[in-house]
Design a protein around this motif. Structure first.
Motif, PDB file in Angstrom:
ATOM      1  N   PHE A 365      18.124 -29.290 -58.413  1.00  0.00           N
ATOM      2  CA  PHE A 365      18.387 -29.407 -56.991  1.00  0.00           C
ATOM      3  C   PHE A 365      17.142 -29.056 -56.198  1.00  0.00           C
ATOM      4  CE2 PHE A 365      22.365 -28.312 -59.138  1.00  0.00           C
ATOM      5  CZ  PHE A 365      23.108 -29.434 -58.817  1.00  0.00           C
ATOM      6  N   THR A 366      16.887 -29.808 -55.170  1.00  0.00           N
ATOM      7  CA  THR A 366      15.679 -29.647 -54.373  1.00  0.00           C
ATOM      8  C   THR A 366      15.642 -28.271 -53.725  1.00  0.00           C
ATOM      9  OG1 THR A 366      15.606 -32.025 -53.900  1.00  0.00           O
ATOM     10  CG2 THR A 366      14.353 -30.573 -52.444  1.00  0.00           C
ATOM     11  N   THR A 367      14.515 -27.604 -53.865  1.00  0.00           N
ATOM     12  CA  THR A 367      14.306 -26.306 -53.212  1.00  0.00           C
ATOM     13  C   THR A 367      13.326 -26.418 -52.050  1.00  0.00           C
ATOM     14  OG1 THR A 367      12.487 -25.712 -54.710  1.00  0.00           O
ATOM     15  CG2 THR A 367      14.727 -25.082 -55.366  1.00  0.00           C
ATOM     16  N   HIS A 368      12.401 -27.403 -52.102  1.00  0.00           N
ATOM     17  CA  HIS A 368      11.403 -27.577 -51.057  1.00  0.00           C
ATOM     18  C   HIS A 368      11.294 -29.054 -50.693  1.00  0.00           C
ATOM     19  CE1 HIS A 368      10.288 -23.640 -52.663  1.00  0.00           C
ATOM     20  NE2 HIS A 368       9.614 -23.422 -51.540  1.00  0.00           N
ATOM     21  N   LEU A 369      11.381 -29.336 -49.403  1.00  0.00           N
ATOM     22  CA  LEU A 369      11.136 -30.685 -48.898  1.00  0.00           C
ATOM     23  C   LEU A 369       9.789 -30.672 -48.192  1.00  0.00           C
ATOM     24  CD1 LEU A 369      12.185 -33.581 -48.417  1.00  0.00           C
ATOM     25  CD2 LEU A 369      13.102 -32.772 -46.231  1.00  0.00           C
ATOM     26  N   VAL A 370       8.824 -31.386 -48.766  1.00  0.00           N
ATOM     27  CA  VAL A 370       7.493 -31.488 -48.172  1.00  0.00           C
ATOM     28  C   VAL A 370       7.466 -32.767 -47.351  1.00  0.00           C
ATOM     29  CG1 VAL A 370       5.023 -31.664 -48.632  1.00  0.00           C
ATOM     30  CG2 VAL A 370       6.459 -30.247 -50.111  1.00  0.00           C
ATOM     31  N   ALA A 371       7.444 -32.610 -46.035  1.00  0.00           N
ATOM     32  CA  ALA A 371       7.626 -33.752 -45.141  1.00  0.00           C
ATOM     33  C   ALA A 371       6.421 -33.948 -44.237  1.00  0.00           C
ATOM     34  CB  ALA A 371       8.883 -33.565 -44.294  1.00  0.00           C
ATOM     35  N   ALA A 372       6.150 -35.231 -43.916  1.00  0.00           N
ATOM     36  CA  ALA A 372       5.032 -35.583 -43.053  1.00  0.00           C
ATOM     37  C   ALA A 372       5.446 -35.734 -41.598  1.00  0.00           C
ATOM     38  CB  ALA A 372       4.389 -36.884 -43.533  1.00  0.00           C
ATOM     39  N   LYS A 373       6.763 -35.813 -41.356  1.00  0.00           N
ATOM     40  CA  LYS A 373       7.246 -36.008 -39.989  1.00  0.00           C
ATOM     41  C   LYS A 373       8.623 -35.390 -39.855  1.00  0.00           C
ATOM     42  CE  LYS A 373       7.754 -39.535 -36.418  1.00  0.00           C
ATOM     43  NZ  LYS A 373       7.709 -40.986 -36.104  1.00  0.00           N
ATOM     44  N   PHE A 374       8.901 -34.903 -38.665  1.00  0.00           N
ATOM     45  CA  PHE A 374      10.149 -34.175 -38.435  1.00  0.00           C
ATOM     46  C   PHE A 374      11.370 -35.087 -38.444  1.00  0.00           C
ATOM     47  CE2 PHE A 374      13.333 -31.861 -35.982  1.00  0.00           C
ATOM     48  CZ  PHE A 374      13.253 -30.591 -36.549  1.00  0.00           C
ATOM     49  N   GLY A 375      11.247 -36.309 -37.983  1.00  0.00           N
ATOM     50  CA  GLY A 375      12.431 -37.136 -37.752  1.00  0.00           C
ATOM     51  C   GLY A 375      12.824 -38.059 -38.869  1.00  0.00           C
ATOM     52  N   THR A 376      12.588 -37.726 -40.115  1.00  0.00           N
ATOM     53  CA  THR A 376      12.971 -38.599 -41.228  1.00  0.00           C
ATOM     54  C   THR A 376      14.402 -38.306 -41.659  1.00  0.00           C
ATOM     55  OG1 THR A 376      12.194 -37.089 -42.943  1.00  0.00           O
ATOM     56  CG2 THR A 376      10.571 -38.586 -41.996  1.00  0.00           C
ATOM     57  N   SER A 377      14.963 -39.224 -42.419  1.00  0.00           N
ATOM     58  CA  SER A 377      16.346 -39.064 -42.852  1.00  0.00           C
ATOM     59  C   SER A 377      16.506 -37.893 -43.811  1.00  0.00           C
ATOM     60  CB  SER A 377      16.838 -40.356 -43.507  1.00  0.00           C
ATOM     61  OG  SER A 377      16.041 -40.681 -44.631  1.00  0.00           O
ATOM     62  N   LYS A 378      15.521 -37.668 -44.667  1.00  0.00           N
ATOM     63  CA  LYS A 378      15.605 -36.547 -45.601  1.00  0.00           C
ATOM     64  C   LYS A 378      15.574 -35.213 -44.865  1.00  0.00           C
ATOM     65  CE  LYS A 378      13.570 -38.984 -49.563  1.00  0.00           C
ATOM     66  NZ  LYS A 378      12.411 -39.078 -50.464  1.00  0.00           N
ATOM     67  N   VAL A 379      14.731 -35.116 -43.849  1.00  0.00           N
ATOM     68  CA  VAL A 379      14.690 -33.884 -43.054  1.00  0.00           C
ATOM     69  C   VAL A 379      16.026 -33.666 -42.370  1.00  0.00           C
ATOM     70  CG1 VAL A 379      13.602 -32.764 -41.067  1.00  0.00           C
ATOM     71  CG2 VAL A 379      12.203 -34.001 -42.723  1.00  0.00           C
ATOM     72  N   TYR A 380      16.613 -34.723 -41.852  1.00  0.00           N
ATOM     73  CA  TYR A 380      17.913 -34.623 -41.173  1.00  0.00           C
ATOM     74  C   TYR A 380      18.999 -34.159 -42.146  1.00  0.00           C
ATOM     75  CZ  TYR A 380      22.050 -36.050 -38.529  1.00  0.00           C
ATOM     76  OH  TYR A 380      23.262 -36.070 -37.883  1.00  0.00           O
ATOM     77  N   ASP A 381      18.977 -34.699 -43.372  1.00  0.00           N
ATOM     78  CA  ASP A 381      19.980 -34.301 -44.366  1.00  0.00           C
ATOM     79  C   ASP A 381      19.842 -32.825 -44.739  1.00  0.00           C
ATOM     80  OD1 ASP A 381      20.984 -36.845 -44.384  1.00  0.00           O
ATOM     81  OD2 ASP A 381      19.843 -37.487 -46.150  1.00  0.00           O
ATOM     82  N   VAL A 382      18.604 -32.350 -44.844  1.00  0.00           N
ATOM     83  CA  VAL A 382      18.377 -30.943 -45.189  1.00  0.00           C
ATOM     84  C   VAL A 382      18.855 -30.034 -44.064  1.00  0.00           C
ATOM     85  CG1 VAL A 382      16.607 -29.200 -45.598  1.00  0.00           C
ATOM     86  CG2 VAL A 382      16.492 -31.390 -46.781  1.00  0.00           C
ATOM     87  N   LEU A 383      18.585 -30.428 -42.822  1.00  0.00           N
ATOM     88  CA  LEU A 383      18.994 -29.608 -41.686  1.00  0.00           C
ATOM     89  C   LEU A 383      20.513 -29.519 -41.586  1.00  0.00           C
ATOM     90  CD1 LEU A 383      16.415 -30.738 -38.966  1.00  0.00           C
ATOM     91  CD2 LEU A 383      16.384 -28.674 -40.378  1.00  0.00           C
ATOM     92  N   LYS A 384      21.209 -30.558 -42.028  1.00  0.00           N
ATOM     93  CA  LYS A 384      22.681 -30.527 -42.023  1.00  0.00           C
ATOM     94  C   LYS A 384      23.234 -29.714 -43.185  1.00  0.00           C
ATOM     95  CE  LYS A 384      23.677 -34.834 -42.180  1.00  0.00           C
ATOM     96  NZ  LYS A 384      24.536 -36.048 -42.233  1.00  0.00           N
TER      97      LYS A 384
END
Length: 542
Positions: A365-384
């Motif tokens: 299971f993912t422990t760290h999401l390394v993202a280049a932009k705040f508004g991506t779908s993966k970032v949104y899923d993690v925030l939820k």
């Protein structure tokens, strides 16, 4: 070539005898060998005007009316003093001989650290690679050799290399000894000296003010992390060696002879230590890798896995808290697998235990999401998600790789204001797009097509021994010089047009557009060649 003085050449048999004595001496004193780069690793040098009243900057003239200004990395003297107790220190630089020896004299006026162990551009076999000298310097193998450099490619991404965080003090100056930019810098300096030999009073005041600001901003503390890394490698190396000595029935007199099969290989010890940094982390990338690129071949993926992390292409969220607890309880400790039949590199390499190998193929299971932009779908899923997944910028992974520690995620928390354009990964993709087309066209150049014929002729005449790699490098290097000089003459006419074309490029809001779009500048002028390569380093160091 003798490692203690690379300027001396001897017969191969003599070199082997000297190398054996060096090994005995190293083991007796419980030391390893450290090959240290200079520019952007231990120092930063510029040709630009520097106020002579500024402290801690060394000013010297190696050529008439051609001044050098060098700043040592903070803690450099302490670092060399401590590392000289554990390592035999060597300098390996693309700088010319007089430059390398001048820096050595400034760093080590009493000749306690380096002595004559200095390998400069004049002694390096290949103009764009440092690794070709290793076999000549260490004819009995490089089992005990560790390397520190800010550039991995010049060592062919060797496994015994520690890629250090580049040191940038003079914000507008890159690597003055970069072989790919040497002719560009030389041409620029000649043009500048021909047009104007004196700065105006206003320009001098602005330059002095800029240097004064730099002086107070130099808070670089990387050498303390590098010192810790090198200590861990040294201690682990001789811990393995001592454990092997105990297996001998009869004690060995190390003053006279050593069993080389007992020596571990730094190229296997180093990766194992590094792989403990993020061994319990599972990373997913969002918007970092452009669409259409193979994730497993990208630097971010290789960087994460070298630190011991597992990389999931897709975001995997835990369904229950028990899933996270089960994951955390699994043992992923790296263990050494000793092989008594391995005579040269006795440390056969670290392998995970059977339990760890089995767990590696299981669902993580993912422990760290390394993202280049705040508004991506993966970032949104993690925030939820209700589970504590860290959402960080790519700089978190980059700094973990430089420092070999798990950095505090709170310092790299992704925000809406984060600009991925300043990231190392983004700049590398830009560079790749810019030159990938040019590299493909090199095959059609008539001079390159004659490389094989030239090689056959050299070998048939038996005049010199030259490898295919060296010959191609020399041929391409001369072609590159020719291309750069031609482009420089046209750069002033093309730069304005190119800037207008790029001003309209923007990153889209969706993740696929973010990862797939890369801005590109079609011009290749002297400003790009001289400054852009280190531009990202200046921004990261601020």
């Amino acid at each position: 070539m003798i490692s203690t003085d690379p300027s001396i050449r001897v017969d191969q048999s003599v070199a082997h005898d000297i190398a054996k004595k060096d090994l005995i001496n190293l083991v007796k004193n419980r030391k390893l060998v450290l090959l240290a780069d200079l520019d952007h690793t231990l120092i930063h040098t510029t040709h630009e005007h520097v106020n002579p009243d500024i402290k801690d900057i060394h000013h010297y003239e190696l050529q008439r009316n051609f001044w050098y200004h060098t700043k040592f990395r903070p803690g450099c003297q302490h670092f060399l003093q401590e590392m000289s107790k554990l390592y035999e220190l060597h300098i390996v630089t693309f700088g010319e001989r007089n430059y390398a020896h001048k820096i050595a004299n400034l760093m080590d006026p009493e000749r306690r650290f380096f002595h004559d162990r200095i390998l400069s551009r004049n002694e390096i076999f290949n103009r764009i690679s440092k690794s070709d000298n290793l076999r000549s310097l260490f004819p009995r193998g490089d089992l005990m050799v560790c390397i520190i450099d800010d550039r991995e490619e010049v060592w062919n991404y060797a496994r015994n290399l520690i890629c250090v965080q580049p040191y940038v003090y003079f914000k507008n100056t890159g690597d003055i000894n970069d072989p790919a930019l040497f002719n560009v810098a030389k041409k620029r300096k000649i043009e500048e000296s021909g047009t104007s030999n004196e700065e105006t009073k206003e320009q001098r005041e602005q330059s002095e003010q800029h240097i004064q600001n730099i002086e107070h901003e130099d808070s670089d503390d990387y050498l303390k992390y590098l010192e810790s890394i090198l200590r861990r490698i040294h201690d682990e190396y001789y811990r393995i060696y001592e454990s092997r000595l105990h297996k001998h029935k009869n004690p060995i007199n190390e003053d006279i002879e050593i069993d080389e099969s007992d020596l571990p290989d730094v190229k296997k010890v180093l990766p194992l230590i590094k792989a403990k940094v993020l061994e319990n982390c599972v990373i997913t990338f969002s918007g970092v890798v452009p669409t259409g690129y193979d994730l497993r071949k990208q630097r971010c993926y290789l960087m994460a896995t070298s630190l011991g992390a597992q990389v999931n292409e897709n975001l995997i969220l835990a369904d229950e808290e028990s899933d996270l607890e089960a994951k955390a309880s699994k043992n992923t400790e790296l263990e050494y697998n000793f092989d008594d039949n391995d005579s040269r590199s006795s440390c056969s390499g670290g392998t995970r235990s059977e339990e760890s190998l089995d767990s590696k193929t299981s669902k993580k299971f993912t422990t760290h999401l390394v993202a280049a932009k705040f508004g991506t779908s993966k970032v949104y899923d993690v925030l939820k998600s209700k589970f504590p997944i860290k959402v960080v910028t790519p700089e978190w992974l980059i700094d973990c790789n430089y420092k070999w520690v798990k950095c505090d995620e709170e310092l790299y928390k992704l925000t809406k204001e984060y600009d991925y354009k300043n990231c190392l990964f983004h700049h590398e993709y830009n560079m790749h797009q810019k030159f990938s087309g040019s590299n493909k066209n090199l095959k059609n150049i008539p001079q390159v097509q004659t490389v094989k014929e030239k090689l056959k002729k050299e070998k048939s005449d038996e005049q010199t021994e030259i490898s295919t790699k060296e010959l191609i490098n020399e041929e391409l290097f001369s072609l590159m010089d020719k291309e750069v000089n031609e482009e420089l003459s046209d750069s002033s006419a093309d730069s304005n047009e190119s800037d207008n074309q790029n001003s309209g490029n923007e990153i889209s809001d969706t993740e696929s557009e973010t990862s797939g779009h890369i801005e590109s500048d079609d011009s290749f002028d002297d400003k790009f060649a001289f400054d852009l390569e280190r531009d990202l380093l200046s921004k990261n160091s601020e």
